[in-house]
Scaffold this motif. Sequence first.
Motif, PDB file in Angstrom:
ATOM      1  N   LYS A 302      -1.539  -6.494   9.694  1.00  0.00           N
ATOM      2  CA  LYS A 302      -0.158  -6.763  10.198  1.00  0.00           C
ATOM      3  C   LYS A 302      -0.100  -8.197   9.506  1.00  0.00           C
ATOM      4  CE  LYS A 302      -1.647  -5.136  14.092  1.00  0.00           C
ATOM      5  NZ  LYS A 302      -2.372  -5.243  15.651  1.00  0.00           N
ATOM      6  N   GLU A 303      -0.838  -9.081   9.164  1.00  0.00           N
ATOM      7  CA  GLU A 303      -0.459 -10.546   8.372  1.00  0.00           C
ATOM      8  C   GLU A 303       0.297 -10.154   6.932  1.00  0.00           C
ATOM      9  OE1 GLU A 303      -3.892 -12.742   8.043  1.00  0.00           O
ATOM     10  OE2 GLU A 303      -4.501 -12.373  10.143  1.00  0.00           O
ATOM     11  N   GLY A 304      -0.702  -9.228   6.422  1.00  0.00           N
ATOM     12  CA  GLY A 304       0.833  -8.779   5.771  1.00  0.00           C
ATOM     13  C   GLY A 304      -0.284  -8.969   3.617  1.00  0.00           C
ATOM     14  N   LYS A 305      -1.617  -9.432   4.380  1.00  0.00           N
ATOM     15  CA  LYS A 305      -2.482  -9.259   3.338  1.00  0.00           C
ATOM     16  C   LYS A 305      -3.085  -7.940   2.665  1.00  0.00           C
ATOM     17  CE  LYS A 305      -4.496 -13.826   5.382  1.00  0.00           C
ATOM     18  NZ  LYS A 305      -5.657 -14.201   5.786  1.00  0.00           N
ATOM     19  N   LEU A 306      -2.970  -6.883   3.712  1.00  0.00           N
ATOM     20  CA  LEU A 306      -3.095  -5.918   2.678  1.00  0.00           C
ATOM     21  C   LEU A 306      -2.859  -5.079   2.826  1.00  0.00           C
ATOM     22  CD1 LEU A 306      -6.662  -4.329   2.712  1.00  0.00           C
ATOM     23  CD2 LEU A 306      -5.919  -3.697   4.072  1.00  0.00           C
ATOM     24  N   TRP A 307      -1.895  -3.970   1.550  1.00  0.00           N
ATOM     25  CA  TRP A 307      -1.685  -3.114   1.920  1.00  0.00           C
ATOM     26  C   TRP A 307      -1.167  -1.891   2.674  1.00  0.00           C
ATOM     27  CZ3 TRP A 307      -1.464  -2.315  -4.591  1.00  0.00           C
ATOM     28  CH2 TRP A 307      -0.729  -3.109  -5.708  1.00  0.00           C
ATOM     29  N   THR A 308       0.294  -2.064   2.520  1.00  0.00           N
ATOM     30  CA  THR A 308       0.340  -0.377   3.251  1.00  0.00           C
ATOM     31  C   THR A 308      -0.307   0.928   2.721  1.00  0.00           C
ATOM     32  OG1 THR A 308       2.324  -0.540   3.429  1.00  0.00           O
ATOM     33  CG2 THR A 308       1.891  -1.360   5.135  1.00  0.00           C
ATOM     34  N   PHE A 309      -1.002   1.969   3.246  1.00  0.00           N
ATOM     35  CA  PHE A 309      -1.335   2.575   2.499  1.00  0.00           C
ATOM     36  C   PHE A 309      -0.726   4.448   2.786  1.00  0.00           C
ATOM     37  CE2 PHE A 309      -3.985   0.588  -0.628  1.00  0.00           C
ATOM     38  CZ  PHE A 309      -5.255   0.154   0.353  1.00  0.00           C
ATOM     39  N   PRO A 310       0.301   4.866   2.695  1.00  0.00           N
ATOM     40  CA  PRO A 310       0.073   4.755   1.143  1.00  0.00           C
ATOM     41  C   PRO A 310       0.690   4.228   0.100  1.00  0.00           C
ATOM     42  CG  PRO A 310       1.596   6.580   2.308  1.00  0.00           C
ATOM     43  CD  PRO A 310       0.567   6.067   3.407  1.00  0.00           C
ATOM     44  N   ILE A 311       0.739   4.018  -1.274  1.00  0.00           N
ATOM     45  CA  ILE A 311       1.729   2.408  -1.679  1.00  0.00           C
ATOM     46  C   ILE A 311       2.449   2.923  -1.683  1.00  0.00           C
ATOM     47  CG2 ILE A 311       1.624   1.195  -3.345  1.00  0.00           C
ATOM     48  CD1 ILE A 311      -2.029   0.764  -2.904  1.00  0.00           C
ATOM     49  N   ASN A 312       4.068   2.548  -2.091  1.00  0.00           N
ATOM     50  CA  ASN A 312       5.135   2.684  -2.485  1.00  0.00           C
ATOM     51  C   ASN A 312       5.152   2.152  -3.830  1.00  0.00           C
ATOM     52  OD1 ASN A 312       7.523   3.703  -2.419  1.00  0.00           O
ATOM     53  ND2 ASN A 312       8.584   2.492  -1.392  1.00  0.00           N
TER      54      ASN A 312
END
Lengths: 389, 113
Positions: A302-312
């Motif tokens: 949510k903070e943006g520190k982790l990529w959202t999976f699946p990666i685009n």
Amino acid sequence: MFSRVSALGPSRPLLLRLPCIPCGSEAAMETRGLWTLPGPARTEYKIQRCFGTNSVIYSKKDESSVPVAKISDSVPESQDNKKKKAIKNLLNMVRSMKVEVRTSDILQDTKTHTTKTEKEELKNLGRTSRVSQKAVEDSSLESHQSLRPELVAAATAVADSLPFDKLSVKSELLRQLRKHEKDFRAHQGKETVKISDIISDMKITKSPTSRIYTRPDRQIQFDEGLGFLSVNELLEHDSRKRKGLFMGKRLNVFPVAETAPEEASETETSPTLWDVEFAKQLAKVNQQPPQNAFEEMIQWTKEGKLWTFPINNEGIDDGADFHEHIFLDKYLEDFPKQGPIRHFMELVTCGLSKNPFLTVKEKVEHIEWFRNYFHEKKNILEENNIQFN
Amino acid sequence: MVPFSGTGQIRSYHVDWRMLRDVKRRKMAFEFADERLRINSLRKNTILPKDLQEVADQEIAAFPRDSCPVRIRNRCVMTSRPRGVKRRWRISRIVFRHLADHGQLSGVQRAIW
């Protein structure tokens, strides 16, 4: 007396219970409203209000019907014959109740041994009630006088109708009546129950020591589970485990406060340090630390520190198609079409078109910066015979 | 709030002043990165006249000293050690050994062959 009735079991459908007696102004107010009705209807109405329909008498409802005292209150106001009628009706009702009891009593007599023990019990109860009743009498003599004679007559009638010990029944009834009167008087404001009276009877109880998290084996403290948390953190963890702050069924204990009209503006111009700190604390309260690694990962996403999976893998998603990235000649219209500058700018655009890391906006900014720069350095370019418009 | 993974030590300051200065340099380098790139492209050029390139030289020298990326030193994030820092983990060799032995680095094990 009432306890005895219940001790005999649910087979007795009779509910013999004199209702409470709010005498005084309350009853008087209510009786005044009855003046509009014609005479006989008034008494009927009163009786019905006092006892309801016949079915109510034999039911087990605990709601107090309108009391007997209403009739008695109306006595001084109404005429004598009405009073006699009322009392007569009351006694008739009591006697009819008496009949009902007898049939059930017959049924009960079939069980011989039970009745014997019950009668013994009743006698014992009668003795105790008599003793208690005497004590009450000794303590409050003035209340004994406050009961009206009609009530006493009614109580004796009721006591006679029952197959139990009559004296004790009567004494019990009268005690109840007195108690109700006293309560009403107190409620009216002549007596006030002080909180100190209530508290003086209360004992101070110490809650048992809240269960401390006992580790199974001291040696394996830090290996598994939450052994590395301190006691405070463990308690936090426990409290959180039971239920989240905002889950669970609504209890409807507190009244829902209507939203008061918000004040227009605060007088202070800038929030003080205390306000800032308070606001920070409020925000922190709702942010409980994550319970496990999954929640921590959610928070980071949510903070943006982790990529959202699946990666685009499509590259920078600025909403622009490939042709906008590659064909940048339209931005070179302001530059001269011949000469070293054009050569230079074409190299720049070639490099930008191959760059996948910049957005179209950033590329355009680059080109514009060059235009501005060449405008500023116009005199140097003219010295070298380069035309720039 | 204490994060789940931060139950060990919580560091709220830079380790030392050198680390702080390094942080300042990084920030400044980020600010001036675009302009430096553009002016450098003018300088390292054979097509444009040399007068222009000289002017560009002077301009880039006029930028603040800390804006150039060359002054950034990849220090250890935990101890601010300037040397012996592995780039992938951004920590010095000593901290790397400490964490790897405690199993805090995923996929890192002692080499045996």
